[in-house]
Design an enzyme around this catalytic site. Structure first.
Site, PDB file in Angstrom:
ATOM      1  N   SER A 151      -2.706  -1.226  14.589  1.00  9.05           N
ATOM      2  CA  SER A 151      -2.360  -0.024  13.843  1.00  9.05           C
ATOM      3  C   SER A 151      -3.436   0.258  12.810  1.00  9.05           C
ATOM      4  CB  SER A 151      -1.015  -0.225  13.123  1.00  9.05           C
ATOM      5  OG  SER A 151      -0.782   0.771  12.155  1.00  9.05           O
ATOM      6  N   TYR A 177       2.771  -6.191   6.734  1.00  6.70           N
ATOM      7  CA  TYR A 177       2.497  -5.484   7.988  1.00  6.70           C
ATOM      8  C   TYR A 177       0.994  -5.363   8.210  1.00  6.70           C
ATOM      9  CZ  TYR A 177       2.370  -1.674  11.416  1.00  6.70           C
ATOM     10  OH  TYR A 177       2.112  -0.904  12.524  1.00  6.70           O
TER      11      TYR A 177
END
Length: 300
Positions: A151, A177
């Site tokens: 990501s 994350y």
């Protein structure tokens, strides 16, 4: 730099059009929802034998029935190392493509029974154990590919090796994350270095901003609707990296919108949803992460 005729709006079906994947065997993790479904659908439509590696087998079987073609379902819980081991030990024959698609995003603070931070354990360590456990099957395929779904969130944090599991830092969902997504890129770099002589290459892909179950821990205001993709578009880059003849023998790179992206030293140097941080491609970081991950798994 690898560039193609595909781009932001391309779909997985468009990317795979005209390709014959008959006799290719593919595993897609997290393929009972979101972009995993469309990734599996596109590959199966081109003739690949696809295994959906999922936590919820019933949901996976329902998905498989809706896809059609030669699609199987198998149990896999990335946070349970015994589940990962059962999957790898149960695999028979060569494996042409492993798509490490499953993941969690910005979860509340949580740890595995080993004390590993949940996002790092799910997004990186589980897939690391899976890929290394399937190394023999990937090698047997000759020219196998690993697709590591990452990501742009990797720009939120490098891997903080001194405190990966938040033993001393205040837990921050997006920071956790970010480092797990950086780990996904570093895995591709080191896997290619270690396994290229076995005919195995790995690349990292940024699918784009897609509204799926992955975003259940964030609010609508956190997503910019002007850069949001459909799930069919979100699956395109994974399918491209898994199948494109242009990538034969190429690994250790980062792709978005079906093209290799440029390396940046500051997040604001890159257009929205584009670019890869230099630290995520750093060979030293990649080698360190691999050794660290092996050590953790050996102690588990």
């Amino acid at each position: 730099m690898i560039e193609t005729q595909f781009g932001f709006s391309s779909t997985a079906a468009e990317v795979v059009e005209g390709l014959d994947l008959t006799d290719k065997r593919v595993v897609v993790t997290g393929a009972s929802s979101g972009i995993g479904v469309e990734t599996a659908r596109a590959l199966a439509s081109a003739g690949a034998e696809v295994t959906l590696a999922v936590r919820d087998v019933a949901a996976g079987e329902k998905t498989a029935a809706g896809i059609g073609g030669t699609v199987h379902t198998a149990k896999l819980d990335l946070t349970d190392l015994s589940s990962v081991e059962d999957f790898t030990r149960g695999w028979r024959g060569p494996l042409d493509v492993l798509i490490a698609n499953a993941g969690v995003m910005a979860t509340p603070e949580r740890y595995t029974e080993q004390g590993w931070e949940w996002q790092f354990a799910t997004n990186h360590l589980g897939h690391f154990a899976l890929a290394t456990g399937l190394h023999g099957a990937l090698k047997a395929a000759g020219g196998a590919r690993v697709v590591s779904v990452t990501s742009r969130g990797h720009m939120l944090s490098p891997v903080v090796f001194d405190d990966v599991h938040y033993a001393f830092r205040r837990y921050e969902p997006w920071g956790a994350y970010g480092q797990s997504k950086t780990a996904n890129v570093l895995f591709a770099v080191e896997a290619t270095r270690r396994w290229a002589d076995d005919g195995i290459t790995a690349n990292a892909v940024m699918p784009g901003a897609i509204l799926t179950n992955l975003q259940r821990h964030i609010g609508p205001s956190d997503v910019d609707p002007t850069i949001t993709k459909s799930v069919e578009q979100g699956a395109a880059t994974s399918v491209f990296v898994a199948t494109s003849p242009l990538l034969r023998g190429i690994g250790g790179r980062y792709f978005d919108d079906c093209a290799e992206t440029r390396t940046v030293d500051r997040r604001d140097e890159a257009p929205p949803m584009r670019g890869v941080a230099r630290y995520a491609l750093d060979p030293g970081n990649a080698a360190r992460l691999w050794t660290y991950s092996e050590t953790l798994l050996a102690k588990a």
